[in-house]
Scaffold this motif. Structure first.
Motif, PDB file in Angstrom:
ATOM      1  N   UNK B 215     -30.125 -40.807 -30.050  1.00 51.23           N
ATOM      2  CA  UNK B 215     -31.542 -40.700 -29.712  1.00 51.23           C
ATOM      3  C   UNK B 215     -32.374 -40.514 -30.982  1.00 51.23           C
ATOM      4  N   UNK B 216     -33.552 -41.099 -30.981  1.00 51.50           N
ATOM      5  CA  UNK B 216     -34.457 -40.890 -32.108  1.00 51.50           C
ATOM      6  C   UNK B 216     -34.233 -41.841 -33.264  1.00 51.50           C
ATOM      7  N   UNK B 217     -33.375 -42.830 -33.076  1.00 52.00           N
ATOM      8  CA  UNK B 217     -33.149 -43.801 -34.153  1.00 52.00           C
ATOM      9  C   UNK B 217     -34.417 -44.632 -34.337  1.00 52.00           C
ATOM     10  N   UNK B 218     -34.949 -44.680 -35.541  1.00 52.74           N
ATOM     11  CA  UNK B 218     -36.202 -45.409 -35.744  1.00 52.74           C
ATOM     12  C   UNK B 218     -36.004 -46.922 -35.633  1.00 52.74           C
ATOM     13  N   UNK B 274     -42.634 -49.910 -26.566  1.00 54.90           N
ATOM     14  CA  UNK B 274     -41.303 -49.553 -26.093  1.00 54.90           C
ATOM     15  C   UNK B 274     -40.884 -50.588 -25.048  1.00 54.90           C
ATOM     16  N   UNK B 275     -39.715 -50.411 -24.449  1.00 54.99           N
ATOM     17  CA  UNK B 275     -39.286 -51.353 -23.421  1.00 54.99           C
ATOM     18  C   UNK B 275     -39.136 -50.623 -22.090  1.00 54.99           C
ATOM     19  N   UNK B 282     -30.924 -50.442 -27.033  1.00 55.10           N
ATOM     20  CA  UNK B 282     -31.640 -49.964 -28.214  1.00 55.10           C
ATOM     21  C   UNK B 282     -31.515 -50.849 -29.433  1.00 55.10           C
ATOM     22  N   UNK B 283     -30.939 -52.041 -29.257  1.00 51.90           N
ATOM     23  CA  UNK B 283     -30.709 -52.941 -30.399  1.00 51.90           C
ATOM     24  C   UNK B 283     -31.075 -54.364 -29.998  1.00 51.90           C
ATOM     25  N   UNK B 290     -35.895 -48.734 -31.472  1.00 52.86           N
ATOM     26  CA  UNK B 290     -36.550 -47.465 -31.180  1.00 52.86           C
ATOM     27  C   UNK B 290     -36.128 -46.838 -29.872  1.00 52.86           C
ATOM     28  N   UNK B 291     -35.455 -47.609 -29.024  1.00 52.63           N
ATOM     29  CA  UNK B 291     -34.948 -47.062 -27.749  1.00 52.63           C
ATOM     30  C   UNK B 291     -33.598 -46.370 -27.987  1.00 52.63           C
TER      31      UNK B 291
END
Lengths: 359, 359, 359, 359
Positions: B215-218, B274-275, B282-283, B290-291
Motif C-alpha cells: 500500500x502507498x506505492x507511488x 485513481x481507478x 496496481x500496475x 498508485x493503487x
C-alpha cells in the motif's frame, strides 16, 4: 538497468515504439560460428505478425527483419547482432485523439506520470509490437538450442473458460500450428475460435493461457539462490505484455497436494537418473534436473475494446472514449511464439551461464 | 551473476549453508542517513525462525543477526551493511547418511550434478535457512519504505484446500499475527491449523498460498519493457524455496474475464486520478499506478516427509530413505515474513531506480 | 551498483570500515571443486598486513581471515564464499578529533557531502584496510589460475624518483620478496628503502610505481568493445586507494614511437604463433594474444603526514591539523599483493567469461 | 556482459562492423523530457569523421546518424534511443587479401582465435569506426550535462615527442577547434601538424596524447570502492581503440612528489569549500570534490602503415604485407571528440547513480 535488456550472457536489448520509424534490437553475447537460417527467423515473426488469421487484429505489417551486423557469410561472428523491423503502419492520425486521454488498463497514465511526457501514438513503447524483437532473438536462440538437443514448444491451453484438460504429455504438439488459435486439440481449438469470434463481434476481448514445455534441457541449468531457473523463466514470461501470472510444474494446484503425493521419486536405468513423476516441472532447487520443464502463462483480456468507456484526461476531467482501431480480440494465438521466444532466450542464457561454473 | 545477489540499486548478496559456521549477507546501495531500529529487524527474524509455534519445525535456532558495518551511531552511512547469523544447530551427524543419497524433490541431485560436489549436511546452500538473510534485508527495506508511506503486508490465504474467500480489501490484516498460521480470519485460521496438525501427525506435509499487498506505492515504479514491476516481483517470489507460482491483480482468474469486465476505469477527484476497480493489481504497463499492489504466491508441500521413500544413490542404486529430522509440516506460516521481505526489497529497489529517470 | 562489487562472473563484494567490528566479503561465482590452500591465502594477507617491516605503518593487525561458507572438506562447492577479518585495532579515541574536520587529500569531505553523514573513525569505508578483502579473493583467484598455468607477479619499480631501468624480462622476479620494499633489484631496493626511511623521518610520505606481469594467459581473454582486457585491468588498478595512473605495454612512452617501430611482427614456430616484440603488452584489440601482459600502476604519496597542515571543518572554519597516528611513509611495498590480487581477479573473471563465447 | 555495453544507468550498447551495412546503437536510461539538438549531435560526429582535414584518413564517410526511437516532438521520452549510421564505404574487395592474414598489432589474430571465425573486411568489429556510436551517445550526454552546468573539453596535448608544457588552466580551450590537430596552442599545433605530415609522407604513423577536463562537476559523483569515478573514467578511456594509458590529476608525475607537496589544502570562502591546489584532479576517495577533473589519455601509433611488413597467415606461414588503404597517420585529432564522449557518458552515468544514494 532502464529495463530494455534481458539476459546476462545472451543479452537482448530492444528499442522502438509502435508508431516510430522502426523497432529493433541488439543481441549481444550470441555464440560465434553458428550457421543461422534467416528464413526460419522470419517464419517465427510471421507466427506473431498481425493479420495472419481472422481471429487476430487485421492491422497490416509485414514485420520483415533486416540484420545489420554480427552475421558474416551466413554465420554468427561473436559480434553483436543489430537488427531493425520497419514500421509500415505509422498513421499517427488514428491516435491524435489520445494525446490528452488515458485509456483504461493501458499504460498511458503510468508512462505520462513516470516520464513527464508520452509518445501517444498507439501504445508507443508500451505496445506489444516490441515483442517482435523478442521473437527475433528467440528464433536465434532456438536455432542454437536445437544444436544442443533442446526444443521449446508453446500452445494455447485456455481461452476464456474453454480449457484443455490434458497435460503436454497427452497432446500431440506437432498439431499446434494446424489451427489458427494454436491449440493442438482440434475439438477444443474449434470451441476456442468460436468463442473468440463471438467476443470480437460484441466488440469485446477475452483472456487465455499459453502453456510451454522445454525438452532436452540438460541437468545443471539455473543459479542458486536468486536466479533459480524458474524464477528467471517467470520473470521472462511476466515481462510479456498482458501477462498476469506464471506457474511451473504442479503450480498453483500443487499447493493442495501432500508431500507424499507431490515428491518425485528418483529412478535409475541405463539412461541414468530420472524421476518417476514430474511435479517438480524439471527443476529442483532452481536447477534443471533433466526432466521436461513445463508451465503456464496467464494473459488478461486485451484492454482495447470496441465499446465506449469512461476515462479521464490529463487535467482529470471525465471523458468518453470510443472504441477505435484494429486490435486483437484475444492475444494468446499471437502470444505463442513470444512465449517460446522468452523461454528460448532464458534457457540459452542459463546454458551459457552454466559453462562458467567450472574452469 | 552466480545468482546470489538480488536487486539493481538496493542489492542483497547472501552466503551460507544450513550447517556451516554462519550465514550472512551484504546489503549494498542502502540509502544513507537512515535511522535503523535494530530490534525491529530482529523481530522480523523471529517471525521466520524455527520453533516459534507447534505447527512449525521444532529445530532450535535463535537466528540472532549481528551487524558488522555500514551502520554508525544508529544510522546507515551509505557503506555496505555486512551481517552474519551464526548457525547454532550444526549437528552434522544427522546428515551423514545423506552423503551418497539424493532425497526426492530436494536439490541434492541437481547440486551434485551441477557442481561436481555437494555440501550434504542438510540442504547446504539450497536450504531455506538462506531466507533468513532476505528477512534481514527486507526488514531494513521496510523501515525505509515506511518513511515514504509505503507498507507491505503478507498473510496465509490457503493451506491445502482450505482457502480464504475474501480479498485483502475485506480482511483486517492487523490480525495476521494473532494466529500461529498467520491467517487474518480467525475461523479459517483454526481450520488451517487443524489441517497442518493432522498432516504432521501422519508424517506428511502440505502446501499453501501466501498473499501480499503493498500500500502507498507511488505512481511510476517499474521499468519497461523487461523490468516491469510485476516481472521483478514475480522473480523475487519465485526465487523463494518451494514456490511454484505467482500471480498479481486478477491473476489466473483474469483470463476468464472479458475486457469490458477487466478494464479499470479511471476516475478523478480531489486526491487525483485513481481507478474504480483494481484488476490491474496496481500496475499498468509494468509501472505502478498508485493503487494497491497485490498478488499470490504458491508454495508446494515441503519435500522432507517423515515417511519411508524410494530413491537412488550416487551410483544410481536404489535406496530406501527413512523420514528423519525436524521439519516443517507446512512452510507458509514461516514464509509470510519472507514474502514481505522480497516484496519490500523489490519495491525499494524500484523506488531508487525511479530516481534516475530524470536529471 | 553502489560500487562495492567487482567482476562479472567471479564477483567479489566487500564490506567493512577500518574501525568497525570487522571487514569481509563474499566471493560469488568461484568455480566449484577446487582444492584451496588456506595457509597460502593467509600468507598473501601477511604480505599486505601492517607492521611487517620498518618501512611500513607500525599499526598492529593480525589480519586473520575466517571463512564462513562455500568451502567443504577443503574444496570449493560453487556456493558463495563468505569471509570476515576482525578489526583488532579499533581505538576510536584516536580519531575523535576528526569528527568535524576534513583531512587534506583524504575522502573525509567527499564522503560527508555525498552521504550526509560520515564514519569519522579513521578512513571508515575509504580506508585502504578494505583492500585486505581484495587480497583474500585474489589469493583464491591465483590458486585457480595456476592450475591453468597462469601466474601473476608484481613488484615495486619506482619509489619517488628512484626507478628500475629494466623491464620485467630483465629482472629475476623470484627475488621480489627478498627485500622489504619488494623491488627485485637488490641495489635499487636499498636505495628505495633509504629514501623511504628518510621521508619517514621528516614526517612526510612519498609515491611510487608498482609493475605487474601476467604470464601464461591464453589467447582470447577480453571482450570487445568496452570490456577490453586492459580496460578492466585499468579499472581494477585505478580502484585501489591512492592510484593515479595506469599504463600497459608500451604505455605513455609508446606515444613517441612510430607505427613501424611499435608494431609487433607475428612469427610462427612449432609452438604456434607469437610476436617478435611485445609493445602490445600481450593484448590486441582488447583480447589477450598469448604474450606476457604487463603494465604499471602509479601511486601518489599517502595523504596522512606527520606534519601540521591547514584545513577546514564542517562549518568551513579554518583549522590546524596535527600529524597523528601510525601510517605508511610509502604505500607501494604493501600495494604489491593488492596489485597482484586485482590482476588475478580480473584475469580469472575474463577466463570464465571466455567460456561463454561458444556453445 | 559480452562487452558491447557501457554504463550502469545511462547505458550505451553498440553494434556494427566497419564494412557491414550499418553501425548503430541503443541508448537506454536517457532521462526523459530533454529537448535535444540533433544538429549539434551531427556536428560532434563531423568532428570525428574521416576526410575532415589533410592530416586524417582520406576515406569518405558522411557519418549521418538516423534516430529511430526514443525521441518524440524533439524531446526524449525515456524510451531507449535507437540509432543507425549507414556504412557508405563498403568496398570489400579492398580487404579480400586479408582473409587469411594477420596484420601486425591489429586484432585480426586475437578475434580469429577467440571466435573461431572473423569478419576480415577491414577491422570488422575491432575497427575504430565503432567509436562513431560513442560520439552519438556522448553528444546526447553533453547536452544533458550542460543543463546541469557541466562541460567536458578535450584537446591534443602531445603528438610524438611534441608536447604542450602548459596545463589546461593555462590554455584557452576555446581555440582547440581552430587547428586541424585540435591543439589549443597555435604554435605547438603547427609543429604537430608538420610532424604528422612528415610521418604520413614516410608511410608511417605516430602516437599522441589527448587531455581532457570536466568543469562544473558537483561534489559527490563516484561510488566507493570499486566504482571510483576515476576508475570508470579510466576504463572508459582505455576502451577506446589504440589507448595504452590513462592518468588523472597529478598522474604518473605525482609519484615523485612528497605528501606535503601533493596534498591539496582545503580552503573556505563565500562559495563554499574548495582546495588550494588540485593534484587530486577533482576526485578524492573516488568521489568528485567539486574541483576540475582532468587527465591524460595515451594513444599508440596506428597499426596500419604504408610500408611492407612481415607477418603470418592462418596456417602460420610467413607472408609479406603491403601497406594499402587510406588510414590515419595519427589518430589523436579525431580522438578528441571520442575522449569527450566517453568522459560525458561516464560523468552522466555517475550523476544518475548519485541520485540513488538517498531516498
Amino acid at each position: 538497468m532502464a529495463g530494455n535488456s534481458f539476459g546476462k550472457l545472451f543479452i537482448l536489448t530492444t528499442f522502438g515504439e509502435s508508431h516510430g520509424k522502426a523497432i529493433g534490437g541488439i543481441i549481444d553475447g550470441c555464440p560465434s560460428n553458428i550457421e543461422l537460417n534467416l528464413e526460419a527467423i522470419q517464419r517465427e515473426l510471421d507466427r506473431r505478425k498481425p493479420g495472419q488469421s481472422r481471429i487476430v487484429t487485421q492491422r497490416k505489417e509485414s514485420d520483415t527483419v533486416a540484420f545489420l551486423s554480427g552475421i558474416f557469410n551466413g554465420k554468427t561472428t561473436g559480434a553483436p547482432i543489430g537488427f531493425t523491423i520497419q514500421n509500415e503502419n505509422q498513421k499517427s492520425k488514428d491516435y491524435s485523439h489520445l494525446e490528452n486521454t488515458f485509456r483504461p488498463s493501458h499504460a498511458d497514465y503510468t508512462y505520462a506520470q513516470k516520464y513527464g511526457t508520452r509518445d501517444y501514438r498507439g501504445g508507443g513503447r508500451s505496445s506489444a509490437r516490441e515483442t517482435a524483437c523478442r521473437v527475433v532473438a528467440g528464433a536465434i536462440a532456438k536455432q542454437i538450442l536445437i544444436i544442443k538437443g533442446i526444443s521449446i514448444e508453446a500452445y494455447v491451453s485456455s481461452v476464456g473458460g474453454i480449457s484443455l484438460d490434458k497435460s503436454h504429455k497427452e497432446l500431440d504438439l506437432s498439431k499446434t500450428e494446424d489451427s489458427i488459435v494454436r491449440c493442438p486439440d482440434k475439438k477444443i481449438a474449434e470451441q476456442m475460435i468460436s468463442r473468440i469470434e463471438e467476443v470480437r463481434k460484441s466488440g469485446d476481448t477475452i483472456g487465455g493461457v499459453v502453456s510451454f514445455v522445454a525438452k532436452g534441457v540438460p541437468v545443471g541449468l539455473g543459479e542458486p539462490v536468486f536466479d533459480k531457473l524458474h524464477a528467471d523463466l517467470g520473470k521472462a514470461m511476466l515481462s510479456i505484455n498482458a501477462v498476469k501470472g506464471f506457474e511451473y510444474g504442479s503450480g498453483f494446484d500443487g499447493v493442495k497436494l501432500l508431500g507424499s503425493e507431490h515428491n518425485d521419486s528418483f529412478i535409475s536405468d541405463v539412461d541414468g537418473v530420472s524421476t518417476e513423476t514430474n511435479n517438480s516441472g524439471g527443476i529442483q532447487g532452481g536447477i534443471s534436473n533433466g526432466e521436461e520443464i513445463y508451465g503456464n502463462v496467464a494473459f488478461k483480456p486485451v484492454a482495447t475494446i470496441m465499446q465506449q468507456q469512461d476515462s479521464v484526461d490529463k487535467e482529470g476531467k471525465k471523458v468518453e472514449l470510443d472504441g477505435k482501431g484494429r486490435h486483437d480480440p484475444c492475444v494468446v494465438p499471437r502470444a505463442v511464439p513470444i512465449v517460446e521466444a522468452m523461454a528460448a532466450i532464458t534457457v540459452l542464457d542459463f546454458l551459457l551461464r552454466s559453462k562458467a561454473t567450472q574452469v
